[in-house]
Design an enzyme around this catalytic site. Sequence first.
Site, PDB file in Angstrom:
ATOM      1  N   TYR A   1       0.873  -1.182   0.000  1.00  0.00           N
ATOM      2  CA  TYR A   1       0.000   0.000   0.000  1.00  0.00           C
ATOM      3  C   TYR A   1       0.902   1.221   0.000  1.00  0.00           C
ATOM      4  O   TYR A   1       1.528   1.539   1.015  1.00  0.00           O
ATOM      5  CB  TYR A   1      -0.904  -0.067   1.236  1.00  0.00           C
ATOM      6  CG  TYR A   1      -1.927   1.022   1.429  1.00  0.00           C
ATOM      7  CD1 TYR A   1      -1.995   2.162   0.629  1.00  0.00           C
ATOM      8  CD2 TYR A   1      -2.872   0.918   2.466  1.00  0.00           C
ATOM      9  CE1 TYR A   1      -2.936   3.143   0.845  1.00  0.00           C
ATOM     10  CE2 TYR A   1      -3.824   1.893   2.686  1.00  0.00           C
ATOM     11  CZ  TYR A   1      -3.848   3.005   1.879  1.00  0.00           C
ATOM     12  OH  TYR A   1      -4.783   3.990   2.108  1.00  0.00           O
TER      13      TYR A   1
ATOM     14  N   LYS B   1      -1.664  -1.537  -3.788  1.00  0.00           N
ATOM     15  CA  LYS B   1      -2.598  -0.411  -3.920  1.00  0.00           C
ATOM     16  C   LYS B   1      -1.758   0.841  -4.100  1.00  0.00           C
ATOM     17  O   LYS B   1      -0.972   1.203  -3.220  1.00  0.00           O
ATOM     18  CB  LYS B   1      -3.474  -0.266  -2.666  1.00  0.00           C
ATOM     19  CG  LYS B   1      -4.403   0.946  -2.696  1.00  0.00           C
ATOM     20  CD  LYS B   1      -5.116   1.113  -1.359  1.00  0.00           C
ATOM     21  CE  LYS B   1      -6.188   2.199  -1.404  1.00  0.00           C
ATOM     22  NZ  LYS B   1      -5.670   3.562  -1.543  1.00  0.00           N
TER      23      LYS B   1
ATOM     24  N   ILE C   1      -9.274   0.876  -5.735  1.00  0.00           N
ATOM     25  CA  ILE C   1      -9.624   1.024  -4.317  1.00  0.00           C
ATOM     26  C   ILE C   1      -9.769   2.514  -4.086  1.00  0.00           C
ATOM     27  O   ILE C   1      -8.778   3.256  -4.100  1.00  0.00           O
ATOM     28  CB  ILE C   1      -8.564   0.417  -3.396  1.00  0.00           C
ATOM     29  CG1 ILE C   1      -8.378  -1.077  -3.705  1.00  0.00           C
ATOM     30  CG2 ILE C   1      -8.966   0.603  -1.926  1.00  0.00           C
ATOM     31  CD1 ILE C   1      -7.284  -1.757  -2.888  1.00  0.00           C
TER      32      ILE C   1
END
Length: 293
Positions: free
Chosen positions: A132, A160, A204
């Site tokens: 992330y 992400k 996302i």
Amino acid sequence: MTKEAYVALVTCFNDDETLNYEATRAQVRRQIDAGNNILAAGTNGDFSALTFEEKVKLTAEVVDEVKGRCKVIVNAGMPATFETVKLAKEFDKIGVDGIAVITPFFIACTQDGLERHYLTVADSVDTPIYLYDIPARTQNHIEPATARKLSAHPNIAGIKDSGGQQETLSEYLKVGNEVEGFGVYSGPDHLVHWALQNGAAGAISGLGNVLPHVLAKIISCFNAGDEEGAAAAQVTYGNFRKDLYALGFPPAMVKRALWVMDKSVGASRQPALLPDPAQDKQVEAVLKKYELI
């Protein structure tokens, strides 16, 4: 491969700043109804303001509410590898679909340090791990070359990207397109459709808290081969993003917009943005423009 939409779900609070689990469950149901999956305890979920125990309980509540109707990823990232592993193990027990790990914050990391951090977490659990990257908030950036190294680990399933830079996202997508089983998820709301066209596994998005059906439409149209529909939904999404984020810090503006629509979500823990009548009037104007209130 079918693309996926995840919403970086807000965490709801009571007036005394305790967690409002029932209101959070209601937001989960709202996203399921729209056709989206859930990322819990992320940037838009005020994760940095939650205690260890609250993150565990929040995750258990979300998973219980979902009951298998959508996928749930939860963020376990903390500054220290030690606590990140402890959290990840708790989420592993609960039974989530994935564990996102935001880069350590406050502690400056080398790329070797980030590599060790992620390998340690990935080795500690059975649940797939997602890198992330959001350097504007953590000051630590996962270089594409580091992502490529980490993609070789059998329990690291993707990344992400919330850096906001198309160039970096493009480099991550090269890794995803070349390494089987490594999915790249777009975080920037203005790049959802572009990312899908270039091989992203999905998106996302924090903005999906306010526009869940528009996010879902970008993904569903793309999956159906309706490029025109996906592009039109992206235009709406991008225009709303531009109008809303012109008013202030993006995660705070998402929560404020949602609060104007539904007071049950509550304000965020201090020192986050508090309700301001003048600013809320501007938020109302944006919401009315898009016929959301």
